[in-house]
Write a protein that holds these residues in place. Structure first.
Motif, PDB file in Angstrom:
ATOM      1  N   GLU A  22      -0.836   5.255   1.262  1.00  0.00           N
ATOM      2  CA  GLU A  22      -1.491   6.022   0.196  1.00  0.00           C
ATOM      3  C   GLU A  22      -2.580   5.135  -0.418  1.00  0.00           C
ATOM      4  OE1 GLU A  22      -0.553   9.056  -0.369  1.00  0.00           O
ATOM      5  OE2 GLU A  22       1.413   9.138   0.598  1.00  0.00           O
ATOM      6  N   GLU A  23      -3.494   5.755  -1.148  1.00  0.00           N
ATOM      7  CA  GLU A  23      -4.578   4.969  -1.768  1.00  0.00           C
ATOM      8  C   GLU A  23      -4.025   3.909  -2.707  1.00  0.00           C
ATOM      9  OE1 GLU A  23      -8.214   6.719  -3.216  1.00  0.00           O
ATOM     10  OE2 GLU A  23      -7.874   8.465  -1.932  1.00  0.00           O
ATOM     11  N   PHE A  24      -2.896   4.219  -3.374  1.00  0.00           N
ATOM     12  CA  PHE A  24      -2.344   3.247  -4.316  1.00  0.00           C
ATOM     13  C   PHE A  24      -1.502   2.172  -3.621  1.00  0.00           C
ATOM     14  CE2 PHE A  24       0.128   7.286  -4.924  1.00  0.00           C
ATOM     15  CZ  PHE A  24       1.239   6.932  -4.179  1.00  0.00           C
ATOM     16  N   ASP A  25      -1.230   2.334  -2.304  1.00  0.00           N
ATOM     17  CA  ASP A  25      -0.516   1.289  -1.550  1.00  0.00           C
ATOM     18  C   ASP A  25      -1.467   0.151  -1.181  1.00  0.00           C
ATOM     19  OD1 ASP A  25       1.952   2.562  -1.508  1.00  0.00           O
ATOM     20  OD2 ASP A  25       1.482   3.707   0.291  1.00  0.00           O
ATOM     21  N   VAL A  26      -2.687   0.524  -0.795  1.00  0.00           N
ATOM     22  CA  VAL A  26      -3.684  -0.456  -0.352  1.00  0.00           C
ATOM     23  C   VAL A  26      -5.014  -0.131  -1.022  1.00  0.00           C
ATOM     24  CG1 VAL A  26      -4.972  -1.373   1.621  1.00  0.00           C
ATOM     25  CG2 VAL A  26      -2.586  -0.741   1.903  1.00  0.00           C
ATOM     26  N   GLU A  27      -5.512  -1.076  -1.789  1.00  0.00           N
ATOM     27  CA  GLU A  27      -6.824  -0.882  -2.401  1.00  0.00           C
ATOM     28  C   GLU A  27      -7.862  -1.605  -1.557  1.00  0.00           C
ATOM     29  OE1 GLU A  27      -7.223  -1.684  -6.561  1.00  0.00           O
ATOM     30  OE2 GLU A  27      -5.321  -0.677  -7.032  1.00  0.00           O
ATOM     31  N   ILE A  28      -8.871  -0.858  -1.101  1.00  0.00           N
ATOM     32  CA  ILE A  28      -9.929  -1.452  -0.282  1.00  0.00           C
ATOM     33  C   ILE A  28     -11.200  -1.517  -1.121  1.00  0.00           C
ATOM     34  CG2 ILE A  28     -11.342  -1.183   1.799  1.00  0.00           C
ATOM     35  CD1 ILE A  28      -9.001   0.341   3.069  1.00  0.00           C
ATOM     36  N   ASP A  29     -11.753  -2.721  -1.216  1.00  0.00           N
ATOM     37  CA  ASP A  29     -13.021  -2.883  -1.920  1.00  0.00           C
ATOM     38  C   ASP A  29     -14.142  -2.373  -1.012  1.00  0.00           C
ATOM     39  OD1 ASP A  29     -15.363  -3.736  -3.167  1.00  0.00           O
ATOM     40  OD2 ASP A  29     -14.487  -5.643  -3.831  1.00  0.00           O
ATOM     41  N   PRO A  30     -14.895  -1.340  -1.456  1.00  0.00           N
ATOM     42  CA  PRO A  30     -15.963  -0.788  -0.605  1.00  0.00           C
ATOM     43  C   PRO A  30     -16.957  -1.842  -0.114  1.00  0.00           C
ATOM     44  CG  PRO A  30     -15.623   0.579  -2.547  1.00  0.00           C
ATOM     45  CD  PRO A  30     -14.807  -0.658  -2.743  1.00  0.00           C
ATOM     46  N   LYS A  31     -17.140  -2.920  -0.912  1.00  0.00           N
ATOM     47  CA  LYS A  31     -18.080  -3.990  -0.530  1.00  0.00           C
ATOM     48  C   LYS A  31     -17.608  -4.736   0.720  1.00  0.00           C
ATOM     49  CE  LYS A  31     -18.388  -6.367  -4.453  1.00  0.00           C
ATOM     50  NZ  LYS A  31     -17.634  -5.657  -5.510  1.00  0.00           N
ATOM     51  N   ASP A  32     -16.281  -4.641   1.004  1.00  0.00           N
ATOM     52  CA  ASP A  32     -15.716  -5.352   2.167  1.00  0.00           C
ATOM     53  C   ASP A  32     -15.820  -4.547   3.466  1.00  0.00           C
ATOM     54  OD1 ASP A  32     -15.006  -7.496   0.620  1.00  0.00           O
ATOM     55  OD2 ASP A  32     -12.944  -6.818   0.264  1.00  0.00           O
ATOM     56  N   VAL A  33     -16.314  -3.304   3.379  1.00  0.00           N
ATOM     57  CA  VAL A  33     -16.319  -2.414   4.554  1.00  0.00           C
ATOM     58  C   VAL A  33     -17.743  -2.110   5.019  1.00  0.00           C
ATOM     59  CG1 VAL A  33     -15.559  -0.178   5.466  1.00  0.00           C
ATOM     60  CG2 VAL A  33     -14.147  -1.359   3.771  1.00  0.00           C
ATOM     61  N   ARG A  34     -17.994  -2.420   6.301  1.00  0.00           N
ATOM     62  CA  ARG A  34     -19.269  -2.024   6.902  1.00  0.00           C
ATOM     63  C   ARG A  34     -19.085  -0.665   7.558  1.00  0.00           C
ATOM     64  NH1 ARG A  34     -20.014  -5.621  10.838  1.00  0.00           N
ATOM     65  NH2 ARG A  34     -19.937  -4.207  12.625  1.00  0.00           N
TER      66      ARG A  34
ATOM     67  N   VAL B  44      -6.874   5.568   8.409  1.00  0.00           N
ATOM     68  CA  VAL B  44      -6.401   4.690   9.487  1.00  0.00           C
ATOM     69  C   VAL B  44      -6.557   3.224   9.076  1.00  0.00           C
ATOM     70  CG1 VAL B  44      -6.778   3.955  11.878  1.00  0.00           C
ATOM     71  CG2 VAL B  44      -6.816   6.383  11.313  1.00  0.00           C
ATOM     72  N   LEU B  45      -7.709   2.887   8.480  1.00  0.00           N
ATOM     73  CA  LEU B  45      -7.948   1.496   8.063  1.00  0.00           C
ATOM     74  C   LEU B  45      -6.910   1.055   7.036  1.00  0.00           C
ATOM     75  CD1 LEU B  45      -9.753  -1.015   8.272  1.00  0.00           C
ATOM     76  CD2 LEU B  45     -11.191  -0.047   6.472  1.00  0.00           C
ATOM     77  N   ARG B  46      -6.653   1.925   6.047  1.00  0.00           N
ATOM     78  CA  ARG B  46      -5.622   1.602   5.040  1.00  0.00           C
ATOM     79  C   ARG B  46      -4.274   1.360   5.702  1.00  0.00           C
ATOM     80  NH1 ARG B  46      -8.039   5.234   1.427  1.00  0.00           N
ATOM     81  NH2 ARG B  46      -6.787   6.949   2.237  1.00  0.00           N
ATOM     82  N   SER B  47      -3.927   2.239   6.663  1.00  0.00           N
ATOM     83  CA  SER B  47      -2.634   2.137   7.339  1.00  0.00           C
ATOM     84  C   SER B  47      -2.529   0.850   8.163  1.00  0.00           C
ATOM     85  CB  SER B  47      -2.401   3.357   8.246  1.00  0.00           C
ATOM     86  OG  SER B  47      -2.300   4.519   7.447  1.00  0.00           O
ATOM     87  N   ARG B  48      -3.645   0.448   8.792  1.00  0.00           N
ATOM     88  CA  ARG B  48      -3.624  -0.796   9.583  1.00  0.00           C
ATOM     89  C   ARG B  48      -3.460  -2.021   8.693  1.00  0.00           C
ATOM     90  NH1 ARG B  48      -8.268   0.530  14.088  1.00  0.00           N
ATOM     91  NH2 ARG B  48      -6.990   1.951  15.314  1.00  0.00           N
ATOM     92  N   LEU B  49      -4.145  -2.018   7.547  1.00  0.00           N
ATOM     93  CA  LEU B  49      -4.003  -3.138   6.607  1.00  0.00           C
ATOM     94  C   LEU B  49      -2.577  -3.200   6.066  1.00  0.00           C
ATOM     95  CD1 LEU B  49      -7.381  -2.732   4.685  1.00  0.00           C
ATOM     96  CD2 LEU B  49      -6.676  -4.791   5.920  1.00  0.00           C
ATOM     97  N   TYR B  50      -2.039  -2.030   5.747  1.00  0.00           N
ATOM     98  CA  TYR B  50      -0.675  -1.931   5.212  1.00  0.00           C
ATOM     99  C   TYR B  50       0.334  -2.416   6.257  1.00  0.00           C
ATOM    100  CZ  TYR B  50       3.152   0.343   2.618  1.00  0.00           C
ATOM    101  OH  TYR B  50       4.292   0.613   1.910  1.00  0.00           O
ATOM    102  N   GLU B  51       0.110  -1.992   7.523  1.00  0.00           N
ATOM    103  CA  GLU B  51       1.042  -2.335   8.602  1.00  0.00           C
ATOM    104  C   GLU B  51       1.024  -3.827   8.899  1.00  0.00           C
ATOM    105  OE1 GLU B  51       2.557  -2.776  12.731  1.00  0.00           O
ATOM    106  OE2 GLU B  51       0.544  -3.198  12.033  1.00  0.00           O
ATOM    107  N   MET B  52      -0.136  -4.490   8.717  1.00  0.00           N
ATOM    108  CA  MET B  52      -0.215  -5.945   8.928  1.00  0.00           C
ATOM    109  C   MET B  52       0.789  -6.668   8.034  1.00  0.00           C
ATOM    110  SD  MET B  52      -4.257  -6.938   9.240  1.00  0.00           S
ATOM    111  CE  MET B  52      -4.025  -8.680   8.933  1.00  0.00           C
ATOM    112  N   GLU B  53       0.801  -6.262   6.758  1.00  0.00           N
ATOM    113  CA  GLU B  53       1.735  -6.873   5.803  1.00  0.00           C
ATOM    114  C   GLU B  53       3.171  -6.492   6.128  1.00  0.00           C
ATOM    115  OE1 GLU B  53       0.872  -9.190   3.550  1.00  0.00           O
ATOM    116  OE2 GLU B  53      -1.062  -8.952   4.555  1.00  0.00           O
ATOM    117  N   LEU B  54       3.362  -5.222   6.512  1.00  0.00           N
ATOM    118  CA  LEU B  54       4.705  -4.728   6.830  1.00  0.00           C
ATOM    119  C   LEU B  54       5.278  -5.454   8.053  1.00  0.00           C
ATOM    120  CD1 LEU B  54       6.704  -2.571   5.810  1.00  0.00           C
ATOM    121  CD2 LEU B  54       5.752  -1.018   7.508  1.00  0.00           C
TER     122      LEU B  54
END
Length: 358
Positions: free
Chosen positions: A209-221, A271-281
């Motif tokens: 969910e958006e509140f599980d992983v916060e992505i800074d827009p500046k970090d995304v190309r 998908v990007l949020r889920s991949r970042l979340y899964e890395m930690e998981l």
């Protein structure tokens, strides 16, 4: 058992009060978490009622038998006692299983990624077979699925297939499919009739969910490009496909399934949020597995989990040494019996861990 259930009832009453509080309702993350907890506790409360009723019946029957003044009532009480004592062990076992702490991830939807591994064209064909197997299983569960991105193989199947699955307790069911799947069969392209071994890797990511992983827009190309593959007139003419690159981690997510650039961007971010979340998981799962020596869900993506042998119509799950001679049904989506055995093995492990508590 009743002491443990009474502690659970205290928490149930507490959650029941919390979910109607205005400050909780306004906090979306907390409200969703408490609602999920309420649902799980409600099911336990129903079993608690049955347990109290059954133990009361036993106590009442024993008192009547002990008194013995009314032969007819005594006979009825003996039957009641026998019936209740037969039902009690099964109910206690069910409650013990329900008292095992639930993984909060289990209720989440998932993103499934299937990638052809070793074996060339045959690996792509096998990746396509796995995709078909999962979509048939998903449909049988009444869940929904939709494609995010794919890359077709040169002789059929897919080099890569990414799709979302939504429904009830999807991750808790599908997480057991993560790992390397191996197939042993004579490929369609083989003229000598020799058996080849090919492989495909399956990744199952809990949808963040958006509140599980916060992505800074500046970090995304963000790159836009033309879609490829089926899609009608808009293919190769409209820059609707979206590729996201998360620069701090190097993770890439792309989507070209929708004609709308906005919808593709939305899906790619999921998908990007889920991949970042899964890395930690995955790190957490590896640490947990090391502590428990768990073979069922180790978080090791490179682990060979299952072999599909066509010549013998055999499917073997290597984590629990389960072999079934029912390949045609399994590859057509009938994987519930394998998942049931894996869930049982995991719950048994957890039960041993929590035996002092239960």
């Amino acid at each position: 058992m009743i002491e443990k259930l009474n502690i659970v009832k205290q928490r149930f009453d507490e959650v029941n009060d919390l979910i109607i509080q205005p400050d909780v309702i306004s906090d979306q993350k907390r409200y969703i978490e408490l609602n999920k907890e309420y649902k799980d506790l409600r099911a336990l409360m129903d079993e608690r009622e049955k347990y109290i009723s059954l133990t009361d019946n036993i106590k009442e029957a024993e008192e009547i038998i002990s008194d013995g003044s009314d032969p007819e009532m005594t006979e009825m009480a003996k039957l009641q006692l026998e019936e209740a004592k037969e039902q009690l062990p099964e109910l206690e076992e069910k409650i013990r299983m329900m008292l095992i702490p639930k993984d909060p991830e289990d209720a989440k939807n998932v993103v499934i990624e299937i990638r052809a591994g070793t074996g060339g064209d045959e690996a792509s064909i096998f990746a396509g077979d796995l995709y078909r197997m999962y979509t048939k299983y998903v449909e049988s569960k009444g869940w929904s699925h939709n494609i995010v991105d794919f890359s077709e193989g040169t002789s059929g199947g897919f080099k890569e297939m990414i799709f979302e699955v939504s429904g009830e307790d999807v991750y808790g069911t599908m997480k057991f499919e993560a790992g390397v799947h191996r197939v042993q069969r004579v490929p369609q392209t083989e003229t000598q009739g020799r058996v080849h071994t090919s492989a495909a890797t399956v990744m199952v990511l809990p949808e963040a969910e958006e509140f599980d992983v916060e992505i800074d827009p500046k970090d995304v190309r963000i790159d836009y490009f033309c879609s490829s593959g089926p899609g009608g007139q808009s293919v190769n003419t409209t820059y609707s496909a979206v590729r996201l690159t998360h620069e701090p981690t190097g993770l890439v997510a792309q989507c070209q399934d929708q004609k709308s650039q906005h919808k593709n961007k939305e899906k790619a971010f999921r998908v990007l949020r889920s991949r970042l979340y899964e890395m930690e998981l995955a790190k957490k799962m590896e640490a947990d597995a090391a502590k428990r020596n768990s073979m069922v869900s180790s978080g090791d993506r490179s682990a060979k989990i299952r072999t599909y042998n066509y010549a013998q119509s055999r499917v073997t799950d290597h984590r629990i040494n389960l072999t079934l001679y029912d390949l045609s049904n399994i590859i057509n989506g009938d994987i519930q019996k394998i998942i049931d055995e894996l869930q049982l093995a995991e719950n048994t492990e957890k039960l041993k861990e929590n035996s002092d508590m239960l």
